[in-house]
Design a protein around this motif. Structure first.
Motif, PDB file in Angstrom:
ATOM      1  N   HIS A  78      29.362  75.139  27.186  1.00  0.00           N
ATOM      2  CA  HIS A  78      30.655  74.459  27.179  1.00  0.00           C
ATOM      3  C   HIS A  78      31.617  75.055  26.151  1.00  0.00           C
ATOM      4  O   HIS A  78      32.733  74.560  25.997  1.00  0.00           O
ATOM      5  CB  HIS A  78      30.487  72.959  26.930  1.00  0.00           C
ATOM      6  N   HIS A  79      31.203  76.106  25.465  1.00  0.00           N
ATOM      7  CA  HIS A  79      32.068  76.749  24.479  1.00  0.00           C
ATOM      8  C   HIS A  79      33.207  77.476  25.187  1.00  0.00           C
ATOM      9  O   HIS A  79      33.033  78.036  26.268  1.00  0.00           O
ATOM     10  CB  HIS A  79      31.255  77.749  23.633  1.00  0.00           C
ATOM     11  N   PHE A  80      34.343  77.468  24.566  1.00  0.00           N
ATOM     12  CA  PHE A  80      35.545  78.102  25.105  1.00  0.00           C
ATOM     13  C   PHE A  80      35.313  79.563  25.509  1.00  0.00           C
ATOM     14  O   PHE A  80      35.828  80.023  26.529  1.00  0.00           O
ATOM     15  CB  PHE A  80      36.656  78.011  24.049  1.00  0.00           C
ATOM     16  N   CYS A  81      34.549  80.305  24.755  1.00  0.00           N
ATOM     17  CA  CYS A  81      34.344  81.741  25.015  1.00  0.00           C
ATOM     18  C   CYS A  81      33.282  82.030  26.062  1.00  0.00           C
ATOM     19  O   CYS A  81      33.175  83.166  26.532  1.00  0.00           O
ATOM     20  CB  CYS A  81      33.967  82.458  23.716  1.00  0.00           C
ATOM     21  N   TYR A  82      32.496  81.048  26.415  1.00  0.00           N
ATOM     22  CA  TYR A  82      31.353  81.271  27.288  1.00  0.00           C
ATOM     23  C   TYR A  82      31.720  82.002  28.582  1.00  0.00           C
ATOM     24  O   TYR A  82      31.104  83.012  28.933  1.00  0.00           O
ATOM     25  CB  TYR A  82      30.665  79.941  27.601  1.00  0.00           C
ATOM     26  N   TYR A 131      37.656  71.711  27.125  1.00  0.00           N
ATOM     27  CA  TYR A 131      38.727  70.722  27.136  1.00  0.00           C
ATOM     28  C   TYR A 131      39.527  70.684  25.842  1.00  0.00           C
ATOM     29  O   TYR A 131      40.655  70.200  25.831  1.00  0.00           O
ATOM     30  CB  TYR A 131      38.147  69.333  27.436  1.00  0.00           C
ATOM     31  N   LYS A 132      38.944  71.188  24.794  1.00  0.00           N
ATOM     32  CA  LYS A 132      39.610  71.194  23.491  1.00  0.00           C
ATOM     33  C   LYS A 132      39.293  72.539  22.840  1.00  0.00           C
ATOM     34  O   LYS A 132      38.248  72.706  22.227  1.00  0.00           O
ATOM     35  CB  LYS A 132      39.095  70.026  22.640  1.00  0.00           C
ATOM     36  N   THR A 133      40.205  73.486  22.990  1.00  0.00           N
ATOM     37  CA  THR A 133      39.932  74.853  22.551  1.00  0.00           C
ATOM     38  C   THR A 133      40.001  75.018  21.035  1.00  0.00           C
ATOM     39  O   THR A 133      39.377  75.922  20.493  1.00  0.00           O
ATOM     40  CB  THR A 133      40.927  75.834  23.188  1.00  0.00           C
ATOM     41  N   ASN A 134      40.775  74.185  20.376  1.00  0.00           N
ATOM     42  CA  ASN A 134      40.994  74.335  18.940  1.00  0.00           C
ATOM     43  C   ASN A 134      41.462  75.737  18.588  1.00  0.00           C
ATOM     44  O   ASN A 134      41.007  76.356  17.634  1.00  0.00           O
ATOM     45  CB  ASN A 134      39.767  73.925  18.133  1.00  0.00           C
ATOM     46  N   LEU A 135      42.366  76.227  19.420  1.00  0.00           N
ATOM     47  CA  LEU A 135      43.058  77.490  19.192  1.00  0.00           C
ATOM     48  C   LEU A 135      44.549  77.217  19.291  1.00  0.00           C
ATOM     49  O   LEU A 135      44.994  76.523  20.203  1.00  0.00           O
ATOM     50  CB  LEU A 135      42.706  78.529  20.257  1.00  0.00           C
ATOM     51  N   ALA A 193      46.307  76.587  22.717  1.00  0.00           N
ATOM     52  CA  ALA A 193      45.898  77.551  23.737  1.00  0.00           C
ATOM     53  C   ALA A 193      44.992  76.847  24.736  1.00  0.00           C
ATOM     54  O   ALA A 193      44.127  76.063  24.350  1.00  0.00           O
ATOM     55  CB  ALA A 193      45.178  78.729  23.106  1.00  0.00           C
ATOM     56  N   GLU A 194      45.200  77.116  25.983  1.00  0.00           N
ATOM     57  CA  GLU A 194      44.441  76.466  27.046  1.00  0.00           C
ATOM     58  C   GLU A 194      43.401  77.414  27.628  1.00  0.00           C
ATOM     59  O   GLU A 194      43.537  78.631  27.545  1.00  0.00           O
ATOM     60  CB  GLU A 194      45.381  76.013  28.167  1.00  0.00           C
ATOM     61  N   VAL A 195      42.388  76.843  28.254  1.00  0.00           N
ATOM     62  CA  VAL A 195      41.412  77.636  28.996  1.00  0.00           C
ATOM     63  C   VAL A 195      42.178  78.394  30.079  1.00  0.00           C
ATOM     64  O   VAL A 195      43.109  77.862  30.674  1.00  0.00           O
ATOM     65  CB  VAL A 195      40.334  76.729  29.620  1.00  0.00           C
ATOM     66  N   GLY A 196      41.796  79.628  30.306  1.00  0.00           N
ATOM     67  CA  GLY A 196      42.481  80.446  31.293  1.00  0.00           C
ATOM     68  C   GLY A 196      43.421  81.458  30.670  1.00  0.00           C
ATOM     69  O   GLY A 196      43.975  82.303  31.366  1.00  0.00           O
ATOM     70  N   ILE A 197      43.590  81.366  29.357  1.00  0.00           N
ATOM     71  CA  ILE A 197      44.405  82.352  28.665  1.00  0.00           C
ATOM     72  C   ILE A 197      43.801  83.740  28.916  1.00  0.00           C
ATOM     73  O   ILE A 197      42.580  83.869  29.027  1.00  0.00           O
ATOM     74  CB  ILE A 197      44.497  82.035  27.151  1.00  0.00           C
ATOM     75  N   LYS A 198      44.636  84.725  29.048  1.00  0.00           N
ATOM     76  CA  LYS A 198      44.154  86.071  29.357  1.00  0.00           C
ATOM     77  C   LYS A 198      43.231  86.579  28.249  1.00  0.00           C
ATOM     78  O   LYS A 198      43.523  86.451  27.062  1.00  0.00           O
ATOM     79  CB  LYS A 198      45.319  87.026  29.530  1.00  0.00           C
ATOM     80  N   LYS A 199      42.151  87.163  28.681  1.00  0.00           N
ATOM     81  CA  LYS A 199      41.146  87.699  27.759  1.00  0.00           C
ATOM     82  C   LYS A 199      41.760  88.736  26.817  1.00  0.00           C
ATOM     83  O   LYS A 199      41.417  88.796  25.634  1.00  0.00           O
ATOM     84  CB  LYS A 199      39.998  88.310  28.559  1.00  0.00           C
ATOM     85  N   GLU A 200      42.680  89.532  27.319  1.00  0.00           N
ATOM     86  CA  GLU A 200      43.314  90.571  26.507  1.00  0.00           C
ATOM     87  C   GLU A 200      44.078  89.963  25.331  1.00  0.00           C
ATOM     88  O   GLU A 200      44.120  90.535  24.247  1.00  0.00           O
ATOM     89  CB  GLU A 200      44.273  91.418  27.368  1.00  0.00           C
ATOM     90  N   ILE A 201      44.687  88.813  25.544  1.00  0.00           N
ATOM     91  CA  ILE A 201      45.411  88.133  24.459  1.00  0.00           C
ATOM     92  C   ILE A 201      44.414  87.665  23.405  1.00  0.00           C
ATOM     93  O   ILE A 201      44.631  87.840  22.208  1.00  0.00           O
ATOM     94  CB  ILE A 201      46.237  86.947  25.013  1.00  0.00           C
TER      95      ILE A 201
END
Length: 184
Positions: free
Chosen positions: A108-112, A64-68, A31-39
């Motif tokens: 820098h966290h993915f959810c921030y 840069y590395k979501t680990n999702l 999963a990349e940064v920018g994925i829809k919040k609803e998903i």
């Protein structure tokens, strides 16, 4: 040991550290940064994931590395890879007391960015679920895992890890306050 032979060969080509895998997820991609919040919110509470990664000091779920992993058809998500978790030293507690927190855990966290975009009324409710989990957490249950890792001669940093976990648990309100300060 249940991996298909092709995947087992890949695993054997990696470094000698213990690997903590559970299952191979067919049909998934990173999963990349920018994925829809609803998903994202269909699979987990973003504030709880953010708090958990900060609690275990996992600096490895970032921009840069979501680990999702996300399933390409169902959009189901899986959290993976905590190899950089438990980034805990003797200074961690003293830094906590001074509200010093590294950016790799906070901004820098993915959810921030997802958490930061909400209004103040929504963000006031952040971390309530995690706070409840933290206050009910029985850290004695970790003993069996530390013993298992020790049996493989894995350096666990057990004393520092447990000191930190107990400290955060005893100072849960302050921990949540620190997290909320990042997203205001």
């Amino acid at each position: 040991m249940q991996l298909p032979s092709s995947l087992f060969r890949v695993l054997e080509s990696k470094d000698e550290r213990i690997k903590f895998g559970t299952i191979y997820k067919e049909g998934t991609i990173k999963a990349e940064v920018g994925i829809k919040k609803e998903i994202l919110e269909k699979s987990f509470e973003l504030d709880t994931l953010y708090a958990f990664d900060n609690f275990i000091r996992n600096g490895d779920r970032g921009i840069y590395k979501t680990n999702l992993l996300i399933h390409t058809e169902t959009e189901q998500l899986w959290l993976i890879d905590h190899e950089l978790a438990l980034d805990i030293s003797k200074e961690t507690i003293s830094n906590f007391k001074r509200h010093l927190w590294e950016d790799k855990f906070s901004v820098h966290h993915f959810c921030y960015s997802y958490l930061k975009e909400n209004n103040e009324n929504v963000s006031e409710q952040y971390f309530n679920t995690f706070f409840e989990y933290l206050t009910k957490l029985n850290l004695n249950q970790l003993d069996i895992y530390f013993k298992q890792l020790n049996s493989y001669d894995y350096l666990t940093n057990k004393d520092s890890v447990l000191d930190y976990f107990y400290f955060v648990k005893q100072n849960a309100v302050q921990f949540i306050s620190i997290l909320k300060s990042f997203i205001k």
